[in-house]
Design an enzyme around this catalytic site. Structure first.
Site, PDB file in Angstrom:
ATOM      1  N   CYS A 101       0.839  -1.197   0.000  1.00  0.00           N
ATOM      2  CA  CYS A 101       0.000   0.000   0.000  1.00  0.00           C
ATOM      3  C   CYS A 101       0.874   1.249   0.000  1.00  0.00           C
ATOM      4  O   CYS A 101       0.582   2.210  -0.718  1.00  0.00           O
ATOM      5  CB  CYS A 101      -0.917  -0.006   1.221  1.00  0.00           C
ATOM      6  SG  CYS A 101      -2.098   1.362   1.256  1.00  0.00           S
ATOM      7  N   CYS A 203      -6.735  -3.963   6.285  1.00  0.00           N
ATOM      8  CA  CYS A 203      -7.871  -3.050   6.141  1.00  0.00           C
ATOM      9  C   CYS A 203      -8.948  -3.584   5.216  1.00  0.00           C
ATOM     10  O   CYS A 203     -10.129  -3.278   5.405  1.00  0.00           O
ATOM     11  CB  CYS A 203      -7.385  -1.681   5.671  1.00  0.00           C
ATOM     12  SG  CYS A 203      -6.711  -1.649   3.995  1.00  0.00           S
TER      13      CYS A 203
END
Length: 375
Positions: A101, A203
């Site tokens: 990410c 997430c």
């Protein structure tokens, strides 16, 4: 400078943005929407970048008096971070989605968009320090270092960003003495997120069930659980659900001959096999890593250097000798560990340090047992 502040909705990014404003920068806040799924609307903030977080980010921007936008990066996130997560597990490797990410979203998609819009830098709430070191040629060299608060240090997941993106980044919390101090500062600034719990877990796995997420995406792929001699001990529904070093969840009913626990030693996705064995076979002291990215331009190829390496985001550094290799256009790293480590899986990040300074990182391809290790 014109600074794009990434507001995740948590306390760290809010205080980082506040410090950037206080430093005199022209700051604009942006929240990255990484999923269109309503399942990510959580209380207590299990992960990050949920709908709840977007509302918290907006309130923080209002308190700071800065413009605020939401950027839909869900397609980029799905095509890079989530796709990499699935393909790595499918290949029998153990990925770190936070590293990807940072590489593909926070310091690629976000920074690239920011630069195209005329911003000079991206500001985030990561705990790491950037040190400007004057060179003999009169130019300054930017170095990535561990945060002052080693318990919160995030330099491990930032090592993948590369020197160019490092030059366009701000980490205002690098010198923060502790997370408690950051929370206290947030409260003093009137930021409502001062007491918000830290985010954790992956997430995009809303319920925390990683194995269930992989099964839903990759489907059922039955195979065998075998010992190091190839004897079949049991069956599984997908080799992708196992990782090196795993002990629980093997589903074996037959104990080892000596009664000791069995651990996952290797995942062989092509054969659909999971190899298990005793804990002593998990120890390794030689690593080979690929996809290397170096932040330090003073590391010479082909020379062994004495450094420290870190294998996990919250792991302890280990003394090692490292050699940078260049083969064609590829960058690889070889490492010899002074102290053997257990449960090292392909796909994990190998980050190279000299003291607090990050020299570079690579993705572990192979882990070996050297001659110095007992059989």
């Amino acid at each position: 400078m014109r600074v794009l502040a990434a507001l995740s909705g948590g306390v760290d990014s809010a205080v980082a943005a506040a410090r950037a404003v206080e430093a005199g920068h022209d700051v604009v806040g942006v929240h990255m929407a990484l999923s269109r799924s309503r399942a990510q609307h959580r209380n207590g903030s299990r992960g990050c970048c949920s709908i709840e977080d977007a509302s918290d980010a907006r309130r923080a921007a209002d308190v700071l008096g800065i413009p605020y936008y939401v950027w839909d990066l869900s397609e980029e996130f799905e095509d890079t971070v989530v796709a990499d997560f699935l393909s790595e597990y499918e290949a029998g490797r153990t990925p770190n989605p936070c590293v990807r990410c940072n590489e593909h979203i926070k310091f690629s998609a976000l920074l690239d968009r920011g630069l195209a819009l005329g911003f000079d830098a991206v500001c985030t709430g990561h705990y790491a320090r950037i040190v400007d070191v004057p060179g003999t040629d009169g130019q300054h060299r930017r170095e990535l270092h561990r945060a002052a608060d080693t318990a919160k240090d995030q330099s491990y997941v930032l090592a993948v960003m590369g020197p160019e993106r490092l030059g366009r980044s701000l980490f205002p919390l690098g010198d923060a003495p502790s997370k408690d101090a950051v929370r206290a500062e947030a409260a003093e600034r009137g930021l409502s997120v001062s007491a918000k719990p830290d985010s954790y877990d992956i997430c995009f796995v809303a319920d925390g069930d990683t194995r269930g997420f992989l099964r839903d995406r990759l489907g059922s792929r039955p195979g065998e659980i075998v010992d190091t001699d190839g004897a079949v001990l049991g069956e599984h529904d997908g080799a992708y659900a196992f990782t090196v070093g795993q002990r629980k969840g093997l589903g074996l009913t037959r104990p080892a001959p000596d009664g000791t626990p069995r651990y996952v030693l290797e995942v062989r996705p092509e054969q659909g096999q999971v190899v298990v064995g005793p804990s002593q076979l998990l120890s390794v002291d030689e690593l080979t890593a690929d996809q290397a990215i170096w932040l330090a331009d003073d590391v010479t190829a082909e020379e062994w250097i004495d450094v420290e390496v870190q294998i996990r985001a919250h792991g302890d550094p280990v003394a090692a000798s490292v050699r940078r290799r260049r083969e064609g256009g590829a960058e690889t790293v070889e490492a010899r560990l002074a102290t053997p480590l257990r449960g090292i899986a392909p796909g994990q990040s190998l980050v190279v340090y000299r003291g607090t300074r990050v020299l570079g990182q690579a993705t572990i391809a192979e882990a070996h047992r050297g001659a110095a290790l007992p059989a």
